[in-house]
Design an enzyme around this catalytic site. Sequence first.
Site, PDB file in Angstrom:
ATOM      1  N   ASP A   1      10.358   0.584 -10.520  1.00  0.00           N
ATOM      2  CA  ASP A   1       9.515   1.199  -9.499  1.00  0.00           C
ATOM      3  C   ASP A   1       8.207   1.656 -10.155  1.00  0.00           C
ATOM      4  O   ASP A   1       8.160   1.883 -11.367  1.00  0.00           O
ATOM      5  CB  ASP A   1      10.236   2.390  -8.870  1.00  0.00           C
ATOM      6  N   GLU A   2       7.167   1.781  -9.366  1.00  0.00           N
ATOM      7  CA  GLU A   2       5.841   2.207  -9.854  1.00  0.00           C
ATOM      8  C   GLU A   2       5.352   1.295 -10.985  1.00  0.00           C
ATOM      9  O   GLU A   2       4.753   1.733 -11.968  1.00  0.00           O
ATOM     10  CB  GLU A   2       5.858   3.674 -10.298  1.00  0.00           C
TER      11      GLU A   2
ATOM     12  N   GLN B   1       2.947  -0.613 -11.233  1.00  0.00           N
ATOM     13  CA  GLN B   1       1.503  -0.673 -11.483  1.00  0.00           C
ATOM     14  C   GLN B   1       1.116   0.105 -12.731  1.00  0.00           C
ATOM     15  O   GLN B   1       0.098  -0.175 -13.359  1.00  0.00           O
ATOM     16  CB  GLN B   1       0.707  -0.167 -10.279  1.00  0.00           C
TER      17      GLN B   1
ATOM     18  N   HIS C   1     -11.393  -0.151   7.613  1.00  0.00           N
ATOM     19  CA  HIS C   1     -11.495   1.307   7.674  1.00  0.00           C
ATOM     20  C   HIS C   1     -11.610   1.930   6.284  1.00  0.00           C
ATOM     21  O   HIS C   1     -12.194   3.006   6.142  1.00  0.00           O
ATOM     22  CB  HIS C   1     -10.339   1.888   8.497  1.00  0.00           C
TER      23      HIS C   1
ATOM     24  N   CYS D   1      -6.475  -0.252   6.563  1.00  0.00           N
ATOM     25  CA  CYS D   1      -6.913  -1.648   6.547  1.00  0.00           C
ATOM     26  C   CYS D   1      -8.222  -1.708   5.756  1.00  0.00           C
ATOM     27  O   CYS D   1      -8.866  -0.683   5.515  1.00  0.00           O
ATOM     28  CB  CYS D   1      -7.106  -2.179   7.967  1.00  0.00           C
TER      29      CYS D   1
ATOM     30  N   ALA E   1       0.846  -1.188   0.000  1.00  0.00           N
ATOM     31  CA  ALA E   1       0.000   0.000   0.000  1.00  0.00           C
ATOM     32  C   ALA E   1       0.888   1.247   0.000  1.00  0.00           C
ATOM     33  O   ALA E   1       2.108   1.172   0.174  1.00  0.00           O
ATOM     34  CB  ALA E   1      -0.915  -0.005   1.226  1.00  0.00           C
ATOM     35  N   MET E   2       0.261   2.401  -0.188  1.00  0.00           N
ATOM     36  CA  MET E   2       0.987   3.673  -0.152  1.00  0.00           C
ATOM     37  C   MET E   2       1.747   3.781   1.168  1.00  0.00           C
ATOM     38  O   MET E   2       1.233   3.404   2.217  1.00  0.00           O
ATOM     39  CB  MET E   2       0.014   4.846  -0.259  1.00  0.00           C
TER      40      MET E   2
ATOM     41  N   LYS F   1       8.097   1.000  -0.648  1.00  0.00           N
ATOM     42  CA  LYS F   1       8.425   0.283  -1.886  1.00  0.00           C
ATOM     43  C   LYS F   1       9.603   0.936  -2.596  1.00  0.00           C
ATOM     44  O   LYS F   1      10.544   0.256  -3.003  1.00  0.00           O
ATOM     45  CB  LYS F   1       7.203   0.233  -2.813  1.00  0.00           C
TER      46      LYS F   1
END
Length: 190
Positions: A82-83, A85, A180, A177, A10-11, A15
């Site tokens: 990297d990145e 996605q 939330h 999570c 996640a952000m 990473k």
Amino acid sequence: MAKLYFRYGAMGSSKTANALMVDYNYYERGKRALLAKPRLDNRDGEGVISSRIGLRKNCTFVEDLVQMTSEEIKEYDCVVVDEAQFCTKEQVEFLVHIVDDLTVPVICYGLRTDFQRNLFPGSMWLLAWADVIEEIKTVCWCGKAATCNARFNEKGEMITEGDQVVLGANDSYTALCRKHHRMKMLRPES
């Protein structure tokens, strides 16, 4: 044996810092890693990978990587993306070619899903084709594992609609999570 790795998180899960550390580890051992990222990610400047903790290094673009010859790529001991996605299916296929045909390991870092919990195209193909899939963990404000990326506006309200790609960092995203994220709770209620 070369492998294709997909390390997702996640952000804010470090990473990019991890990608830069892998590059440095190769350097320390007298080896060469090629850092790359999709051109779409221009937040840190043209041809720069930068982490939130201040690590930064010049890189090439994935779009330029696919134009390199096999001989040029084989000069490297590893390719670090990297990145990931933001990669296209064709670009991920090229990363598979680097691993399978050129026997150069490729380590990709990126988000698994967007702010609506939908897969990014690059992540979808990496999840399908990677030899090794690893989660880089981070935590929600509640202490549970954060697996979702929440986008928020300037008022601090969670956004649930809009374009899949809106570049940003701590100024517009936070990791939550699943509970939330579903509740749209960016922070504890006061």
